[in-house]
Design a protein around this motif. Structure first.
Motif, PDB file in Angstrom:
ATOM      1  N   GLU A  98       6.492   8.352  17.304  1.00 20.26           N
ATOM      2  CA  GLU A  98       5.181   9.162  17.379  1.00 20.26           C
ATOM      3  C   GLU A  98       4.989  10.051  16.397  1.00 20.26           C
ATOM      4  N   ALA A  99       5.947  10.923  16.206  1.00 24.39           N
ATOM      5  CA  ALA A  99       6.078  12.058  15.317  1.00 24.39           C
ATOM      6  C   ALA A  99       5.781  11.429  13.730  1.00 24.39           C
ATOM      7  N   GLU A 100       6.290  10.515  13.540  1.00 24.97           N
ATOM      8  CA  GLU A 100       6.136   9.735  12.065  1.00 24.97           C
ATOM      9  C   GLU A 100       4.498   9.564  12.069  1.00 24.97           C
ATOM     10  N   GLU A 101       3.980   8.790  13.151  1.00 24.20           N
ATOM     11  CA  GLU A 101       2.638   8.633  12.998  1.00 24.20           C
ATOM     12  C   GLU A 101       1.703   9.962  12.805  1.00 24.20           C
ATOM     13  N   ARG A 102       1.876  10.936  13.508  1.00 25.10           N
ATOM     14  CA  ARG A 102       1.182  12.235  13.470  1.00 25.10           C
ATOM     15  C   ARG A 102       1.325  12.725  11.945  1.00 25.10           C
ATOM     16  N   GLU A 103       2.822  12.755  11.312  1.00 22.53           N
ATOM     17  CA  GLU A 103       3.085  13.466  10.098  1.00 22.53           C
ATOM     18  C   GLU A 103       2.268  12.618   8.839  1.00 22.53           C
ATOM     19  N   LEU A 104       2.194  11.242   9.186  1.00 25.01           N
ATOM     20  CA  LEU A 104       1.799  10.404   7.766  1.00 25.01           C
ATOM     21  C   LEU A 104       0.399   9.961   7.765  1.00 25.01           C
ATOM     22  N   VAL A 105      -0.339  11.018   8.044  1.00 24.48           N
ATOM     23  CA  VAL A 105      -1.831  10.856   7.931  1.00 24.48           C
ATOM     24  C   VAL A 105      -2.352  11.241   6.629  1.00 24.48           C
ATOM     25  N   LEU A 106      -3.040  10.373   5.812  1.00 23.07           N
ATOM     26  CA  LEU A 106      -3.589  10.655   4.490  1.00 23.07           C
ATOM     27  C   LEU A 106      -5.018  11.179   4.574  1.00 23.07           C
ATOM     28  N   THR A 107      -5.356  11.757   3.304  1.00 15.86           N
ATOM     29  CA  THR A 107      -6.894  12.234   3.321  1.00 15.86           C
ATOM     30  C   THR A 107      -7.687  11.276   2.659  1.00 15.86           C
ATOM     31  N   ARG A 108      -7.126  10.059   2.058  1.00 15.75           N
ATOM     32  CA  ARG A 108      -7.946   9.216   1.438  1.00 15.75           C
ATOM     33  C   ARG A 108      -6.931   7.809   1.340  1.00 15.75           C
ATOM     34  N   PHE A 109      -7.705   6.743   1.233  1.00 13.69           N
ATOM     35  CA  PHE A 109      -6.863   5.655   0.909  1.00 13.69           C
ATOM     36  C   PHE A 109      -7.806   4.485   0.428  1.00 13.69           C
ATOM     37  N   ASP A 110      -7.638   4.313  -0.925  1.00 14.68           N
ATOM     38  CA  ASP A 110      -8.644   3.115  -1.633  1.00 14.68           C
ATOM     39  C   ASP A 110      -7.625   2.137  -2.269  1.00 14.68           C
ATOM     40  N   HIS A 111      -8.270   1.477  -3.120  1.00  8.07           N
ATOM     41  CA  HIS A 111      -7.859  -0.014  -3.841  1.00  8.07           C
ATOM     42  C   HIS A 111      -6.528   0.588  -4.728  1.00  8.07           C
ATOM     43  N   ASP A 112      -6.900   1.630  -5.444  1.00  9.48           N
ATOM     44  CA  ASP A 112      -5.825   2.321  -6.164  1.00  9.48           C
ATOM     45  C   ASP A 112      -4.692   2.927  -5.684  1.00  9.48           C
ATOM     46  N   ASP A 113      -4.720   3.477  -4.413  1.00  3.88           N
ATOM     47  CA  ASP A 113      -3.877   4.102  -3.715  1.00  3.88           C
ATOM     48  C   ASP A 113      -3.014   2.867  -3.283  1.00  3.88           C
ATOM     49  N   ALA A 114      -3.547   1.637  -2.879  1.00  3.90           N
ATOM     50  CA  ALA A 114      -2.756   0.544  -2.235  1.00  3.90           C
ATOM     51  C   ALA A 114      -1.936   0.148  -3.386  1.00  3.90           C
ATOM     52  N   TRP A 115      -2.181   0.283  -4.541  1.00  2.00           N
ATOM     53  CA  TRP A 115      -1.688  -0.362  -5.914  1.00  2.00           C
ATOM     54  C   TRP A 115      -0.477   0.478  -5.918  1.00  2.00           C
ATOM     55  N   HIS A 116      -0.619   1.943  -5.868  1.00  2.00           N
ATOM     56  CA  HIS A 116       0.436   2.697  -6.087  1.00  2.00           C
ATOM     57  C   HIS A 116       1.394   2.805  -4.991  1.00  2.00           C
ATOM     58  N   LEU A 117       0.951   2.604  -3.720  1.00  2.00           N
ATOM     59  CA  LEU A 117       1.841   2.504  -2.632  1.00  2.00           C
ATOM     60  C   LEU A 117       2.691   1.397  -2.556  1.00  2.00           C
ATOM     61  N   GLY A 118       2.110   0.135  -3.083  1.00  2.00           N
ATOM     62  CA  GLY A 118       2.797  -1.049  -3.262  1.00  2.00           C
ATOM     63  C   GLY A 118       3.796  -0.987  -4.515  1.00  2.00           C
ATOM     64  N   GLN A 119       3.411  -0.391  -5.453  1.00  2.00           N
ATOM     65  CA  GLN A 119       4.685  -0.308  -6.410  1.00  2.00           C
ATOM     66  C   GLN A 119       5.612   0.717  -6.151  1.00  2.00           C
ATOM     67  N   LEU A 120       5.400   1.651  -5.432  1.00  2.00           N
ATOM     68  CA  LEU A 120       6.239   2.444  -4.778  1.00  2.00           C
ATOM     69  C   LEU A 120       7.354   1.711  -4.098  1.00  2.00           C
ATOM     70  N   LEU A 121       6.949   1.080  -3.114  1.00  2.00           N
ATOM     71  CA  LEU A 121       7.668   0.009  -2.261  1.00  2.00           C
ATOM     72  C   LEU A 121       8.567  -1.046  -3.028  1.00  2.00           C
ATOM     73  N   VAL A 122       7.721  -1.573  -3.859  1.00  2.00           N
ATOM     74  CA  VAL A 122       8.569  -2.493  -4.794  1.00  2.00           C
ATOM     75  C   VAL A 122       9.726  -1.804  -5.338  1.00  2.00           C
ATOM     76  N   GLY A 123       9.378  -0.858  -6.178  1.00  2.00           N
ATOM     77  CA  GLY A 123      10.624   0.194  -6.641  1.00  2.00           C
ATOM     78  C   GLY A 123      11.683   0.306  -5.822  1.00  2.00           C
ATOM     79  N   LEU A 124      11.393   0.848  -4.538  1.00  2.00           N
ATOM     80  CA  LEU A 124      12.358   1.136  -3.694  1.00  2.00           C
ATOM     81  C   LEU A 124      13.140  -0.278  -3.311  1.00  2.00           C
TER      82      LEU A 124
END
Length: 160
Positions: A17-43
């Motif tokens: 529950e604390a993780e969900e309260r912590e991980l709140v973004l100010t925005r999320f669009d198509h480019d953000d999805a691409w960057h987050l996806g690339q970050l996950l692929v790299g990890l």
């Protein structure tokens, strides 16, 4: 469930529950999805983790990538786990831990297990002032590891 097991489950629920309260973004669009996806692929590549990664905003799939060692089964798990996030607005891991603690399954709640899985790996994409708008999901590792990979990536993404 023993008192020690119940205490461990209660602590896990509090952490999730604390993780969900912590991980709140100010925005999320198509480019953000691409960057987050690339970050996950790299990890995942760094760890040689055989995972499939999926990012959705509502029902719109914005990113999907399968690393070597995965199969169509991972796609099915992603669909089922992300359906849980869409239904409850919470991580699939949190929903599952709570269900196991109460002994009430998704099937008991009227959900088809062919379409819903309360196993770790799908996390809500939450925007401040809006709420959950989508999900980022990983499938291929044990559920706690799928969940941890998503949380690590979201923390790094939010910090940039």
């Amino acid at each position: 469930m023993t008192p020690v097991e119940q205490s461990a489950q209660t602590d896990l629920i509090a952490r999730l529950e604390a993780e969900e309260r912590e991980l709140v973004l100010t925005r999320f669009d198509h480019d953000d999805a691409w960057h987050l996806g690339q970050l996950l692929v790299g990890l995942a590549r760094e760890r040689r983790a055989p995972v499939t990664i999926d990012i959705r905003r509502g029902n719109h799939q914005l990113f999907h990538y399968a690393l070597p060692g995965t199969s169509a089964d991972n796609d099915a798990w992603i669909e089922r786990k992300s359906n849980v996030v869409a239904r409850f607005g919470n991580s699939s891991y949190l929903v599952g831990v709570k269900a196991r603690m109460t002994g009430r399954t998704l099937q008991d709640r009227g959900m088809d297990p062919l379409h819903h899985a309360d196993h770790g790996g799908s996390f809500p994409i939450t925007i401040a002032g809006t709420g959950a708008v989508g999900a980022v999901t990983v499938s291929g590792l044990p559920q706690a590891d799928d969940h941890a990979l998503v949380v690590e990536a979201l923390r790094r993404f939010a910090a940039r």
